[in-house]
Design a protein around this motif. Structure first.
Motif, PDB file in Angstrom:
ATOM      1  N   HIS A 126       0.839  -1.209   0.000  1.00 23.83           N
ATOM      2  CA  HIS A 126       0.000   0.000   0.000  1.00 23.83           C
ATOM      3  C   HIS A 126       0.871   1.256   0.000  1.00 23.83           C
ATOM      4  CE1 HIS A 126      -2.615   3.193   1.659  1.00 23.83           C
ATOM      5  NE2 HIS A 126      -3.545   2.582   0.953  1.00 23.83           N
ATOM      6  N   ALA A 127       1.930   1.252   0.815  1.00 25.22           N
ATOM      7  CA  ALA A 127       2.822   2.415   0.851  1.00 25.22           C
ATOM      8  C   ALA A 127       3.495   2.624  -0.498  1.00 25.22           C
ATOM      9  CB  ALA A 127       3.875   2.219   1.941  1.00 25.22           C
ATOM     10  N   GLY A 128       3.820   1.518  -1.198  1.00 28.24           N
ATOM     11  CA  GLY A 128       4.454   1.627  -2.497  1.00 28.24           C
ATOM     12  C   GLY A 128       3.560   2.244  -3.553  1.00 28.24           C
ATOM     13  N   ARG A 129       2.264   2.144  -3.334  1.00 32.36           N
ATOM     14  CA  ARG A 129       1.321   2.771  -4.264  1.00 32.36           C
ATOM     15  C   ARG A 129       1.190   4.264  -4.011  1.00 32.36           C
ATOM     16  NH1 ARG A 129      -3.598  -1.012  -2.848  1.00 32.36           N
ATOM     17  NH2 ARG A 129      -4.786   0.547  -3.999  1.00 32.36           N
ATOM     18  N   ARG A 130       1.846   4.756  -2.946  1.00 35.06           N
ATOM     19  CA  ARG A 130       1.820   6.170  -2.559  1.00 35.06           C
ATOM     20  C   ARG A 130       0.389   6.670  -2.368  1.00 35.06           C
ATOM     21  NH1 ARG A 130       6.051   5.137  -5.740  1.00 35.06           N
ATOM     22  NH2 ARG A 130       8.092   5.935  -5.112  1.00 35.06           N
ATOM     23  N   ALA A 131      -0.429   5.783  -1.827  1.00 33.42           N
ATOM     24  CA  ALA A 131      -1.813   6.162  -1.572  1.00 33.42           C
ATOM     25  C   ALA A 131      -1.896   6.935  -0.258  1.00 33.42           C
ATOM     26  CB  ALA A 131      -2.693   4.916  -1.503  1.00 33.42           C
ATOM     27  N   ALA A 132      -2.675   7.993  -0.260  1.00 30.32           N
ATOM     28  CA  ALA A 132      -2.774   8.835   0.923  1.00 30.32           C
ATOM     29  C   ALA A 132      -3.972   8.483   1.790  1.00 30.32           C
ATOM     30  CB  ALA A 132      -2.866  10.308   0.506  1.00 30.32           C
ATOM     31  N   ALA A 133      -4.767   7.544   1.342  1.00 33.86           N
ATOM     32  CA  ALA A 133      -6.000   7.233   2.060  1.00 33.86           C
ATOM     33  C   ALA A 133      -5.713   6.514   3.360  1.00 33.86           C
ATOM     34  CB  ALA A 133      -6.896   6.356   1.181  1.00 33.86           C
ATOM     35  N   ASP A 134      -6.667   6.606   4.287  1.00 30.68           N
ATOM     36  CA  ASP A 134      -6.637   5.749   5.467  1.00 30.68           C
ATOM     37  C   ASP A 134      -6.791   4.305   5.003  1.00 30.68           C
ATOM     38  OD1 ASP A 134      -6.430   7.951   7.129  1.00 30.68           O
ATOM     39  OD2 ASP A 134      -8.597   8.151   7.342  1.00 30.68           O
ATOM     40  N   VAL A 135      -6.292   3.382   5.825  1.00 29.80           N
ATOM     41  CA  VAL A 135      -6.243   1.989   5.394  1.00 29.80           C
ATOM     42  C   VAL A 135      -6.782   1.068   6.486  1.00 29.80           C
ATOM     43  CG1 VAL A 135      -4.808   0.179   4.370  1.00 29.80           C
ATOM     44  CG2 VAL A 135      -4.067   2.574   4.267  1.00 29.80           C
ATOM     45  N   VAL A 136      -7.644   0.146   6.097  1.00 29.01           N
ATOM     46  CA  VAL A 136      -8.045  -0.973   6.939  1.00 29.01           C
ATOM     47  C   VAL A 136      -7.524  -2.243   6.268  1.00 29.01           C
ATOM     48  CG1 VAL A 136      -9.975  -2.368   7.799  1.00 29.01           C
ATOM     49  CG2 VAL A 136     -10.072   0.135   7.930  1.00 29.01           C
ATOM     50  N   VAL A 137      -6.825  -3.071   7.040  1.00 28.65           N
ATOM     51  CA  VAL A 137      -6.326  -4.347   6.542  1.00 28.65           C
ATOM     52  C   VAL A 137      -7.047  -5.473   7.278  1.00 28.65           C
ATOM     53  CG1 VAL A 137      -4.336  -5.899   6.368  1.00 28.65           C
ATOM     54  CG2 VAL A 137      -4.056  -3.444   5.912  1.00 28.65           C
ATOM     55  N   LEU A 138      -7.807  -6.256   6.523  1.00 32.03           N
ATOM     56  CA  LEU A 138      -8.422  -7.460   7.080  1.00 32.03           C
ATOM     57  C   LEU A 138      -7.385  -8.571   7.058  1.00 32.03           C
ATOM     58  CD1 LEU A 138     -11.899  -7.395   5.278  1.00 32.03           C
ATOM     59  CD2 LEU A 138     -11.405  -6.729   7.632  1.00 32.03           C
ATOM     60  N   THR A 139      -7.205  -9.241   8.178  1.00 25.14           N
ATOM     61  CA  THR A 139      -6.174 -10.256   8.265  1.00 25.14           C
ATOM     62  C   THR A 139      -6.634 -11.428   9.112  1.00 25.14           C
ATOM     63  OG1 THR A 139      -3.879 -10.703   8.940  1.00 25.14           O
ATOM     64  CG2 THR A 139      -5.111  -9.117  10.268  1.00 25.14           C
ATOM     65  N   TYR A 140      -6.164 -12.614   8.759  1.00 22.38           N
ATOM     66  CA  TYR A 140      -6.377 -13.774   9.611  1.00 22.38           C
ATOM     67  C   TYR A 140      -5.452 -13.704  10.825  1.00 22.38           C
ATOM     68  CZ  TYR A 140      -8.410 -16.092   5.447  1.00 22.38           C
ATOM     69  OH  TYR A 140      -9.150 -16.439   4.352  1.00 22.38           O
ATOM     70  N   GLY A 141      -5.859 -14.360  11.885  1.00 24.27           N
ATOM     71  CA  GLY A 141      -4.973 -14.587  13.011  1.00 24.27           C
ATOM     72  C   GLY A 141      -4.416 -15.995  12.926  1.00 24.27           C
ATOM     73  N   TRP A 142      -3.572 -16.249  11.931  1.00 25.90           N
ATOM     74  CA  TRP A 142      -2.987 -17.583  11.764  1.00 25.90           C
ATOM     75  C   TRP A 142      -1.486 -17.421  11.703  1.00 25.90           C
ATOM     76  CZ3 TRP A 142      -5.527 -21.754   8.186  1.00 25.90           C
ATOM     77  CH2 TRP A 142      -4.991 -23.011   8.481  1.00 25.90           C
ATOM     78  N   GLU A 143      -0.825 -17.841  12.769  1.00 24.26           N
ATOM     79  CA  GLU A 143       0.619 -17.695  12.873  1.00 24.26           C
ATOM     80  C   GLU A 143       1.304 -19.045  12.764  1.00 24.26           C
ATOM     81  OE1 GLU A 143       2.022 -14.621  13.528  1.00 24.26           O
ATOM     82  OE2 GLU A 143       0.408 -13.432  14.420  1.00 24.26           O
TER      83      GLU A 143
END
Length: 362
Positions: free
Chosen positions: A21-38
């Motif tokens: 996301h940072a590489g896309r140089r997007a300025a928007a707020d970000v929500v990342v949906l993620t599993y809790g699988w470690e």
């Protein structure tokens, strides 16, 4: 405007997702949906964590639980997500696959609607989201396939991003590149400031390798699963349509067609199509997991490190680097000592401290 991203795998995928996301140089707020699988070194119990496996989740701001720095896994389960929540410039929210594909699709669709976004970006570290199922080193296809199937059922436009092909050690880069189109987009060479803070302590090898490649490191790198090449492709990100990603993934197709209403049902389909169940595989690995040392003495560690480096240079003369996780686990230490190990390297062995990697060449 808030961007909605999905970290397709478990473990350190939110790090790679935030980097993309940072590489896309997007300025928007970000929500990342993620599993809790470690991985078993972090969470001794196999399979993804559900909401009841955490305390301190934030409810009400989104249709899915939000992970904060106050969140904690319920023992004996383990998770790096709460600490990541304090380091990544994104809001982490928990995906729970236990009730099957349609329920997972509902979680994704409701979150998109709550954020007022009509697009989802799925980010996969390493490229196993494009697994055909016959790759001999494929180890963890289920989570990626569940995300693809769920996004197919959700009524939201979706793009799939593959970052660092081959860096998760599951499908070689040479196998993946023909499944991608074009040259991809390069990350780096400058990385966001938070990257160094996260990689000082987090054990994710794939995200570490992506960051290392983005800063320009090249050559074979020793990981806990063997040497992996850092090439000019390793720091790049490819975009695919959801339909094209689905075309490559028979497990995702099977899940979308049959819509199992439980994780157990999804595991059965994986066993039928691919011949193995990764949750059961983790059960077996946890039973064989060696005892690790939870404390470190700098002098002892340095002696062990020098001996190990000498052996690796002799047996892997063409290998340029090793991940810190590979070093820590090879010497029998707990992953939680990663930060201390990096401090010892910076202070006493600066000649091998090729952050975020360890240099094997003299």
């Amino acid at each position: 405007m808030t961007d909605l991203l999905i970290a397709a795998g478990g473990g350190g995928d939110p790090i790679g997702t935030a980097l993309v996301h940072a590489g896309r140089r997007a300025a928007a707020d970000v929500v990342v949906l993620t599993y809790g699988w470690e991985r078993p070194s972090v969470d001794p119990l196999p399979g993804p964590l559900a909401g009841h496996d955490f305390t301190g989740l934030e409810h009400g701001t989104l249709p899915v639980p939000v992970i904060t720095t106050d969140t904690q896994p319920v023992a004996p389960r383990g998770s790096t997500l709460p600490r990541l929540a304090g380091h990544l410039p994104v809001q982490l929210a928990l995906l729970d696959p236990h009730k099957g594909v349609e329920d997972l699709a509902g979680q994704i669709e409701r979150t998109a609607h709550a954020l007022g976004t009509d697009h989802i970006s799925v980010v996969d570290m390493g490229g196993d989201i494009l697994a055909h199922g016959d790759e001999p080193t494929l180890a963890s296809p289920l989570l990626d396939a569940l995300v693809l199937a769920a996004c197919h059922l959700a009524n939201v436009d979706t793009t799939v991003h593959v970052a660092g092909p081959g860096l998760d050690g599951e499908i070689p880069e040479t196998t993946l590149l023909p499944r991608l189109t074009g040259n991809g987009a390069a990350l780096g060479p400058a990385l966001p400031p938070w990257t160094a803070d996260v990689l000082r302590w987090h054990p994710s090898e794939a995200s570490t390798l992506l960051a290392a490649a983005a800063t320009g490191l090249r050559g074979p790198c020793l990981t806990r699963s063997g040497p992996l090449p850092l090439t000019d492709h390793s720091s790049r990100v490819w975009n695919l349509s959801l339909a094209r990603a689905l075309d490559h993934n028979p497990l995702a197709q099977g899940l979308a067609e049959s819509c199992p209403d439980s994780l157990a049902g999804a595991r059965d389909i994986s066993l039928k199509l691919y011949g193995f169940d990764e949750v059961e595989r983790e059960h077996r690995q946890s039973r064989r997991r060696p005892t690790t040392r939870a404390r470190i003495d700098a002098a002892t560690f340095l002696d062990e490190l020098d001996t190990w480096l000498h052996a690796q240079r002799a047996t892997n003369p063409t290998t340029h680097y090793a991940t810190v996780r590979c070093v820590v686990e090879s010497l029998g230490y707990d992953w939680r000592l990663t930060e201390q190990v990096r401090d010892v390297l910076a202070r006493h062995r600066p000649e091998v401290d090729a952050f975020p990697l360890v240099a094997l060449t003299d």
